[in-house]
Design a protein around this motif. Structure first.
Motif, PDB file in Angstrom:
ATOM      1  N   UNK A   1      39.521 -17.118 -14.239  1.00 44.26           N
ATOM      2  CA  UNK A   1      39.434 -18.419 -14.894  1.00 44.26           C
ATOM      3  C   UNK A   1      38.398 -18.325 -16.004  1.00 44.26           C
ATOM      4  N   UNK A   2      38.703 -18.971 -17.128  1.00 45.71           N
ATOM      5  CA  UNK A   2      37.800 -18.994 -18.277  1.00 45.71           C
ATOM      6  C   UNK A   2      37.525 -20.426 -18.664  1.00 45.71           C
ATOM      7  N   UNK A   3      36.247 -20.773 -18.731  1.00 48.64           N
ATOM      8  CA  UNK A   3      35.856 -22.139 -19.063  1.00 48.64           C
ATOM      9  C   UNK A   3      35.522 -22.235 -20.536  1.00 48.64           C
ATOM     10  N   UNK A   4      36.041 -23.263 -21.173  1.00 46.52           N
ATOM     11  CA  UNK A   4      35.811 -23.493 -22.589  1.00 46.52           C
ATOM     12  C   UNK A   4      34.822 -24.648 -22.773  1.00 46.52           C
ATOM     13  N   UNK A   5      34.015 -24.601 -23.843  1.00 40.89           N
ATOM     14  CA  UNK A   5      34.044 -23.653 -24.956  1.00 40.89           C
ATOM     15  C   UNK A   5      33.149 -22.438 -24.778  1.00 40.89           C
ATOM     16  N   UNK A   6      32.635 -22.201 -23.579  1.00 38.73           N
ATOM     17  CA  UNK A   6      31.689 -21.110 -23.381  1.00 38.73           C
ATOM     18  C   UNK A   6      32.370 -19.741 -23.375  1.00 38.73           C
ATOM     19  N   UNK A   7      33.695 -19.699 -23.144  1.00 39.86           N
ATOM     20  CA  UNK A   7      34.434 -18.441 -23.013  1.00 39.86           C
ATOM     21  C   UNK A   7      33.905 -17.593 -21.854  1.00 39.86           C
ATOM     22  N   UNK A   8      33.323 -18.230 -20.846  1.00 36.85           N
ATOM     23  CA  UNK A   8      32.819 -17.489 -19.688  1.00 36.85           C
ATOM     24  C   UNK A   8      33.931 -17.336 -18.656  1.00 36.85           C
ATOM     25  N   UNK A   9      34.138 -16.104 -18.173  1.00 36.19           N
ATOM     26  CA  UNK A   9      35.228 -15.800 -17.256  1.00 36.19           C
ATOM     27  C   UNK A   9      34.705 -15.418 -15.881  1.00 36.19           C
ATOM     28  N   UNK A  10      35.482 -15.742 -14.858  1.00 38.79           N
ATOM     29  CA  UNK A  10      35.146 -15.406 -13.475  1.00 38.79           C
ATOM     30  C   UNK A  10      36.351 -14.766 -12.810  1.00 38.79           C
TER      31      UNK A  10
END
Length: 419
Positions: free
Chosen positions: A295-304
């Motif tokens: 999963x990638x959270x926007x707008x941080x572009x951080x993925x898990x």
């Protein structure tokens, strides 16, 4: 005497009722369309009804209109041995109130309902068209793929790269607007605006691909972000494609991760700007491995990464913003013997607590594929079948795996109308 008879009756009922747990059933809230034995069916209020009269080949699942009053389906028609293409695709619409079907076009592809009106868009030899059932209108030329904008007032579309003597050109993204009255359309270019030119080569980590096609456009819940997939040449795309994210104004573009086709498409969460997808290159014949739920959270572009070691994912569905159900297998090498290849079961993942629970146990030789969360019933549905089977049974259960029941027998595809 009466008490004795009543006791015997209750005892018999108690003995019979447990056998109903695997009976074919459904929830009254569900409104389902499906393909069985070459016909289109619907199941509404626990009643199945065959709505097409002539047997045919339906390669895609039926699609409900935004208000559930119409059903659309594609019928594959043989064109003969001398033609360049073995089949053509007729697009049909069924009126749920009048119970009459209507052929929209004798040869079209990739049809999609408007999200706000009972009109259909489709492609015909690269021409994007819109039909109101009575007429169809040419919207744009040279379209490779497209998606409706969520407000129904236009499209985001792509043109494919072409091969010139000096190499491949770039895929290009466009925004296309529609007038309120389709009869006002007088040009296939006036309402088209170039949105973004995809770079010729996309790189993620140690993997690079040429950009040939851009497809599968998905809008985030707040419509500020668009995910899409960039594909290389046809055979190459079996092994490596790139998931990309672009802002709706075209100012931010990111190559997010390497994925492959023929698993499950990326999907946004219901209300949060979190994109779910199955990451990892390499077709499955190279082994059931390197397929991770991310999963990638926007707008941080951080993925898990949500997949534990020694497992791989085949498909997924969002339950809500903090829970996902995946179709998961144990990692293994490829075997030419289908019986030795792993079969998936369903697991629910809690994104808040990171707790993961196996919720289904398919019988030997069967797997649980393609989970779909139904907001109408707040339940999970999925296909239970052999890996190579085209036909399977659809099952339904609570999200925690309880109250598992058979929903549909012997179907090739299905879709649930969500209000």
């Amino acid at each position: 005497m009466k008490r004795k008879i009543l006791f015997i009756f209750i005892t018999i009922i108690c003995l019979i009722l447990p056998t109903f747990s695997h009976a074919e059933t459904t929830d009254p809230a569900l409104k389902i369309a499906f393909i069985r034995d070459g016909f289109v069916w619907v199941k509404i209020n626990n009643k199945e009804e065959k709505i097409t009269k002539v047997k045919g080949v339906y390669s895609e699942q039926p699609q409900w209109s935004f208000d559930g009053s119409y059903l659309m389906y594609q019928k594959e028609i043989p064109t003969g041995p001398t033609t360049s293409y073995p089949t053509r695709s007729e697009i049909w619409v069924y009126n749920m109130k009048t119970k009459k079907e209507q052929k929209i076009i004798y040869d079209g592809e990739n049809p999609k309902w408007s999200p706000t009106k009972n009109i259909i868009a489709f492609l015909d030899s690269g021409v994007l068209n819109v039909s109101d059932f009575n007429n169809f209108y040419n919207i744009a030329l040279g379209v490779d793929d497209y998606s409706w904008i969520p407000n129904g007032k236009g499209f985001i579309a792509s043109s494919a790269a072409s091969l010139n003597p000096d190499g491949w050109t770039n895929p290009v993204l466009y925004k296309i607007t529609l007038p309120n009255d389709l009869k006002q359309i007088t040009s296939t270019t006036n309402n088209v605006k170039q949105f973004f030119v995809v770079p010729k080569t996309l790189t993620k980590g140690n993997t690079s691909i040429p950009s040939i096609n851009a497809s599968n456009f998905q809008f985030s819940p707040n419509q500020k972000w668009i995910s899409f997939i960039v594909n290389p040449t046809a055979s190459w795309s079996m092994d490596s494609d790139m998931l990309c994210i672009i802002s709706s104004d075209g100012k931010v573009f990111e190559v997010q991760d390497e994925i492959i086709l023929h698993l499950d498409n990326p999907k946004w969460a219901q209300t949060k700007n979190i994109l779910g997808y199955i990451a990892g290159g390499g077709r499955l014949v190279f082994g059931y491995k390197n397929k991770k739920m991310k999963v990638t959270e926007m707008p941080a572009f951080t993925s898990t990464n949500l997949t534990p070691p020694h497992f791989a994912e085949l498909a997924f569905t969002w339950v809500d913003d903090s829970a996902i159900v995946v179709s998961r297998v144990k990692e293994s090498e490829w075997s030419n013997d289908e019986k030795k290849r792993p079969k998936p079961s369903l697991n629910v993942i809690n994104l808040s607590t990171h707790k993961q629970t196996k919720i289904t146990n398919p019988p030997t030789g069967k797997g649980d594929y393609y989970p779909i969360y139904s907001k109408s019933s707040h339940k999970i549905t999925w296909f239970r079948k052999g890996e190579l089977d085209v036909i399977g049974n659809v099952w339904i259960a609570n999200v925690n795996g309880s109250n598992t029941k058979l929903l549909l027998k012997n179907v090739s595809s299905y879709s649930i109308y969500e209000r």
